[in-house]
Design an enzyme around this catalytic site. Structure first.
Site, mmCIF file in Angstrom:
data_model
loop_
_atom_site.group_PDB
_atom_site.id
_atom_site.type_symbol
_atom_site.label_atom_id
_atom_site.label_comp_id
_atom_site.label_asym_id
_atom_site.label_seq_id
_atom_site.Cartn_x
_atom_site.Cartn_y
_atom_site.Cartn_z
ATOM 1 N N GLU A 134 0.821 -1.192 0.034
ATOM 2 C CA GLU A 134 -0.180 -0.023 -0.046
ATOM 3 C C GLU A 134 0.867 1.161 0.178
ATOM 4 O O GLU A 134 1.853 1.201 0.797
ATOM 5 C CB GLU A 134 -0.975 0.001 1.299
ATOM 6 C CG GLU A 134 -1.661 1.260 1.389
ATOM 7 C CD GLU A 134 -2.572 1.421 2.505
ATOM 8 O OE1 GLU A 134 -2.825 0.144 3.033
ATOM 9 O OE2 GLU A 134 -2.932 2.122 3.275
ATOM 10 N N GLU A 139 -2.768 11.577 3.149
ATOM 11 C CA GLU A 139 -3.497 10.888 4.448
ATOM 12 C C GLU A 139 -3.424 11.670 5.816
ATOM 13 O O GLU A 139 -2.245 12.176 5.881
ATOM 14 C CB GLU A 139 -3.181 9.632 4.463
ATOM 15 C CG GLU A 139 -3.924 8.900 5.881
ATOM 16 C CD GLU A 139 -3.560 7.454 5.715
ATOM 17 O OE1 GLU A 139 -4.339 6.312 6.194
ATOM 18 O OE2 GLU A 139 -2.263 7.033 5.707
#
Length: 323
Positions: A134, A139
């Site tokens: 990932e 974020e």
């Protein structure tokens, strides 16, 4: 930024193909002409245990949580329903195609604003987590002001940023917090957004950020990107401690906004501002729909380039998502 919230529903649109005359050539281009043909909706329970109900394409279209605004792709959160059953309505979309390298350039006009309870992200992920890896590009949670660039992997992948399988499960991964408040939420939105670029090869994973208020490289604007001319990346993951090709592969590109859950919910009480608003994250999110009016993405485009060696992708991704 000035924003007229006139959400146009999406329908069948024609895709346009452009070929770049450079080391990287265009492979896929997603914008308001074809975004919802190239991306699909995830409408299953949130894997990160958020207080969220991800909508299908039909549901999101009907609720005006997905569509077009200001000549860009709009992905929003329900900001009208008080005490929603099962979680606040939101959207998570992923590319139908999978990629195992290349250059991904996202021109974004707006990210979800800093707000207690939110957890927005722009990322890529493989089908078998964490074994296929990932890559988190944008974020942050709650009132955070800076993005954190993070990789998650199976065991045996370490960079100078740490063990990407930490703490033995991949949940924490290895990351670099940005020191630039223009990379996330309000700081990003106040200048009209910017461009993030992920250069992903067998030897390095580099992430670049170009604020709208500064000059975005002309080769990006021209569709002939050459990362070797861009200077130092915001972060670079490289070195002999990880075989990138075996730990990061077959990724889909993802945009989502979840609420509370394993990160935003976990640290909610430790934020003095958020904890003063409600005793729990879920209580706050359920009781304050209008707080999420600005929890939306405006995406001008996402372009994927290949250099001919990396960036190969499967012809079609397995479909686990519903319309």
């Amino acid at each position: 930024m000035t924003f007229a919230r006139n959400i146009l529903r999406f329908g069948a649109l024609l895709a346009l193909g452009v070929t770049a005359q450079a080391a990287y050539t265009i492979q896929d281009s997603y914008d308001q002409t074809n975004f919802f043909e190239g991306f699909e909706f995830f409408s299953f329970p949130d894997p990160t245990n958020g207080f969220v109900k991800y909508h299908s394409a039909i549901e999101a279209n009907a609720a005006s949580l997905a569509g077009f605004a200001n000549d860009a792709v709009y992905l929003g959160v329900d900001y009208t329903t008080a005490h929603p059953v099962g979680g606040r309505g939101s959207v998570r979309v992923n590319s139908k195609k999978r990629y195992s390298g290349g250059l991904i350039i996202a021109d974004i006009a707006h990210q979800p604003a800093a707000q207690c309870g939110t957890w927005p992200a722009f990322w890529t992920v493989g089908p078998n987590w964490p074994h296929d890896g990932e890559i988190d590009i944008i974020e942050g949670v709650n009132l955070a002001t800076n993005t954190t660039y993070t990789l998650h992997s199976s065991a045996g992948c370490t960079f100078s940023q740490g063990d990407c399988n930490a703490p033995g499960t991949g949940n924490l991964g290895c990351g670099t917090p940005s020191d630039d408040t223009r990379t996330l939420a309000d700081g990003f939105n106040e200048m009209g957004g910017g461009v993030f670029a992920l250069e992903w090869t067998s030897s390095a994973i580099n992430i670049f950020f170009f604020p709208r208020t500064e000059q975005i490289p002309e080769d990006i604007t021209a569709g002939t990107p050459d990362p070797s001319t861009w200077g130092q990346p915001s972060t670079s993951f490289s070195g002999p401690g990880c075989d990138i090709s075996s730990h990061f592969k077959n990724h889909q590109i993802v945009f989502d906004t979840t609420l509370c859950g394993d990160w935003a919910g976990k640290v909610f009480s430790s934020d003095p501002v958020c904890s003063s608003k409600a005793s729990t994250c879920q209580e706050y999110v359920a009781s304050n729909p209008s707080a999420f009016r600005d929890s939306y993405w405006l995406i001008n485009s996402v372009k994927v380039y290949s250099d001919g060696a990396s960036g190969k992708r499967d012809a079609a991704a397995a479909r686990y998502f519903s319309a």
